[in-house]
Scaffold this active site. Structure first.
Site, PDB file in Angstrom:
ATOM      1  N   PHE A  37      -6.865  -1.351   4.857  1.00  0.00           N
ATOM      2  CA  PHE A  37      -5.533  -1.588   4.313  1.00  0.00           C
ATOM      3  C   PHE A  37      -4.851  -0.286   3.896  1.00  0.00           C
ATOM      4  O   PHE A  37      -3.635  -0.146   4.025  1.00  0.00           O
ATOM      5  CB  PHE A  37      -5.610  -2.531   3.104  1.00  0.00           C
ATOM      6  N   GLU A  49       0.810  -1.227   0.000  1.00  0.00           N
ATOM      7  CA  GLU A  49       0.000   0.000   0.000  1.00  0.00           C
ATOM      8  C   GLU A  49       0.840   1.272   0.000  1.00  0.00           C
ATOM      9  O   GLU A  49       0.471   2.271  -0.628  1.00  0.00           O
ATOM     10  CB  GLU A  49      -0.947  -0.001   1.201  1.00  0.00           C
TER      11      GLU A  49
END
Length: 312
Positions: free
Chosen positions: A83, A58
């Site tokens: 996330f 991410e």
């Protein structure tokens, strides 16, 4: 997109994003290995050369998007809400601080990832994102709100955090007539004794509570705070003055979330008695999102109890 009397937020979003790719030639979609789950896959099927899966990375995803925006592209990050919070530092430094044109579309927010438990349930993300300078925060109530707002969001310049759930979405604004504008709240029911303000799927509970309260003689307004940041200070103040009582409801922590945003406005403009309905702890696994909303008392029954107490 419809399951019984419920709709899927992510399904509506994914299909519409792919449609917008036809006219928005600079739109590039980036995911972190969740393209199928978020329904970004519909964009991938149409525009393979404008779709990137960076894997479970991410922070790299955010910096990649920032680089694309810096050279004039229109990157759209599509990920699970929880996330994406792994990359908050990169969102702060690479996107918000530079005021870059990066859209962050998140699904599975709140309790909507009910089966995976607290590790996957984002109940702090509105707080984390609205605190960032330059960041706009948008929370549609249902798929109809997505249809109203997504074309506007894609064209808007600057960083935007756009928060959606998964598949539990009652029809809340179907039949309502309004055009989405950033910074605008929408009255979905009028009332004079009390106002309920909130955003997202829990507005179904707000409307249900308002219906029951009307039977008790309590005239109740319901406001869709579609745009959390910038927030519609004028509408919030108007209904606080009109009703003298405010209840906020959110599928999010009450600490720093939508209730806090409303309280900040009224503290400086027109303080009134308030009640806050939302999360106060981590979530848990359950069979459905609705089960969790009821388990944590984020529902119309809680609104009714608080409303009766306020009116007394």
């Amino acid at each position: 997109m419809m399951q019984g009397n419920l709709y899927s937020m992510r399904e509506t979003f994914g299909r519409l994003l792919a449609e917008l790719g036809e006219t928005e030639k600079d739109l590039i979609v980036i995911t972190a290995d969740v393209g199928d789950s978020t329904r970004a896959m519909y964009f991938r099927e149409k525009f393979k050369d404008r779709y990137f899966n960076v894997g479970i990375s991410e922070q790299d995803m955010v910096n990649f998007a920032a680089g694309l925006a810096a050279v004039g592209k229109k990157p759209a990050i599509v990920n699970f809400a929880m996330f994406l919070m792994r990359a908050w530092e990169q969102i702060r430094n690479s996107i918000a601080r530079m005021n870059l044109d990066v859209k962050m579309f998140v699904t599975h927010a709140g309790y909507s990832d009910h089966g995976d438990g607290s590790s996957h349930q984002a109940l702090e993300d509105i707080t984390l994102m609205r605190v960032l300078p330059n960041m706009k925060v948008i929370v549609p109530a249902d798929p109809k709100d997505i249809e109203r707002s997504l074309p506007v969001i894609i064209k808007e310049r600057g960083p935007i955090y756009y928060r959606m759930g998964r598949d539990y979405s009652p029809p809340i604004t179907v039949g309502q007539e309004y055009d989405f504008k950033i910074g605008k709240a929408y009255v979905i029911k009028e009332g004079s004794d009390l106002v309920i303000m909130g955003a997202g799927v829990v507005l179904w509970d707000a409307l249900k509570a308002a219906e029951e309260l009307e039977k008790m003689g309590i005239s109740t307004a319901v406001i869709n705070l579609f745009s959390i940041k910038p927030i519609d200070e004028d509408t919030i103040e108007y209904y606080a003055r009109k009703t003298g009582r405010v209840i906020t409801i959110e599928e999010h922590s009450i600490y720093g979330g939508i209730g806090s945003a409303v309280a900040e406005v009224l503290a400086k403009r027109y303080p009134v008695p308030m009640r806050f309905i939302g999360a106060t702890t981590f979530g848990r696994s359950a069979r459905s999102q609705r089960d969790l909303l009821d388990y944590y008392n984020i529902n119309y029954k809680s609104i009714i109890r608080e409303a009766i107490d306020l009116v007394k």
